[in-house]
Design a protein around this motif. Structure first.
Motif, short mmCIF file in Angstrom:
data_model
loop_
_atom_site.label_atom_id
_atom_site.label_comp_id
_atom_site.label_asym_id
_atom_site.label_seq_id
_atom_site.Cartn_x
_atom_site.Cartn_y
_atom_site.Cartn_z
N ARG A 89 65.40 -57.64 35.09
CA ARG A 89 65.42 -56.56 36.09
C ARG A 89 65.10 -55.23 35.42
NH1 ARG A 89 70.52 -56.86 37.85
NH2 ARG A 89 70.03 -58.73 39.05
N GLU A 90 65.69 -54.98 34.26
CA GLU A 90 65.41 -53.75 33.53
C GLU A 90 63.93 -53.66 33.14
OE1 GLU A 90 67.98 -53.53 30.18
OE2 GLU A 90 69.80 -53.34 31.38
N ILE A 91 63.36 -54.78 32.75
CA ILE A 91 61.94 -54.79 32.37
C ILE A 91 61.08 -54.45 33.58
CG2 ILE A 91 60.05 -56.32 31.67
CD1 ILE A 91 62.02 -57.60 29.70
N ARG A 92 61.41 -55.03 34.74
CA ARG A 92 60.63 -54.71 35.94
C ARG A 92 60.73 -53.23 36.29
NH1 ARG A 92 62.54 -59.82 37.66
NH2 ARG A 92 64.30 -58.87 38.75
N ILE A 98 56.53 -47.00 34.16
CA ILE A 98 55.28 -46.81 33.43
C ILE A 98 54.13 -46.58 34.41
CG2 ILE A 98 53.55 -48.00 32.02
CD1 ILE A 98 55.85 -49.09 30.36
N ALA A 99 54.10 -47.36 35.49
CA ALA A 99 53.05 -47.17 36.50
C ALA A 99 53.13 -45.77 37.10
CB ALA A 99 53.17 -48.24 37.58
N ALA A 100 54.35 -45.31 37.40
CA ALA A 100 54.51 -43.96 37.95
C ALA A 100 54.09 -42.91 36.92
CB ALA A 100 55.95 -43.74 38.38
N SER A 101 54.43 -43.13 35.66
CA SER A 101 54.05 -42.18 34.61
C SER A 101 52.54 -42.12 34.44
CB SER A 101 54.70 -42.55 33.28
OG SER A 101 56.09 -42.43 33.36
#
Length: 126
Positions: A89-92, A98-101
């Motif tokens: 869950r943390e990885i997701r 990362i996508a937002a960044s």
């Protein structure tokens, strides 16, 4: 001729016989126009924002790397299913961050390019 101090190395030597009329020497002395000053300020702010967004993206990538390593070690050490699900869950969540960044970095790059183009236009039309 006296040697110049360190503060004047980048500036022209006014006694060297070169032509320093307005057309020949323009050492960015156009900051008197408000539009150009604002354009320069906008470019600097956009660069600063882009730098911060890239740093945030790098931090998110490092966090993802750490979480993946933690998941691998948990699997190797025979952790409980609940703990492994929590790591996944943390990885997701990290992947979403990362996508937002990346999106923020792209927006910052576009903002910087727009500010640069606007400044170039002001400098051409002065």
């Amino acid at each position: 001729r006296y040697p110049r101090s360190h503060a004047y190395y980048g500036r022209p030597d006014w006694h060297s016989g070169r032509d320093y009329t307005r057309g020949a020497y323009d050492q960015r002395s156009y900051s008197t126009r408000r539009e150009i000053r604002e354009g320069i300020r906008d470019v600097r702010e956009a660069r600063k924002e882009l730098r911060q967004d890239r740093e945030q993206l790098e931090k998110n990538r490092e966090e993802l790397k750490r979480d993946r390593a933690e998941l691998r070690s948990d699997i190797r050490n025979g952790a409980s299913g609940k703990e492994i699900r929590q790591d996944r869950r943390e990885i997701r969540e990290d992947v979403r961050e990362i996508a937002a960044s990346k999106k923020e970095v792209r927006q910052s790059e576009n903002k910087l390019e727009a500010a640069r183009q606007e400044l170039r236009q002001y400098l051409r039309n002065r």
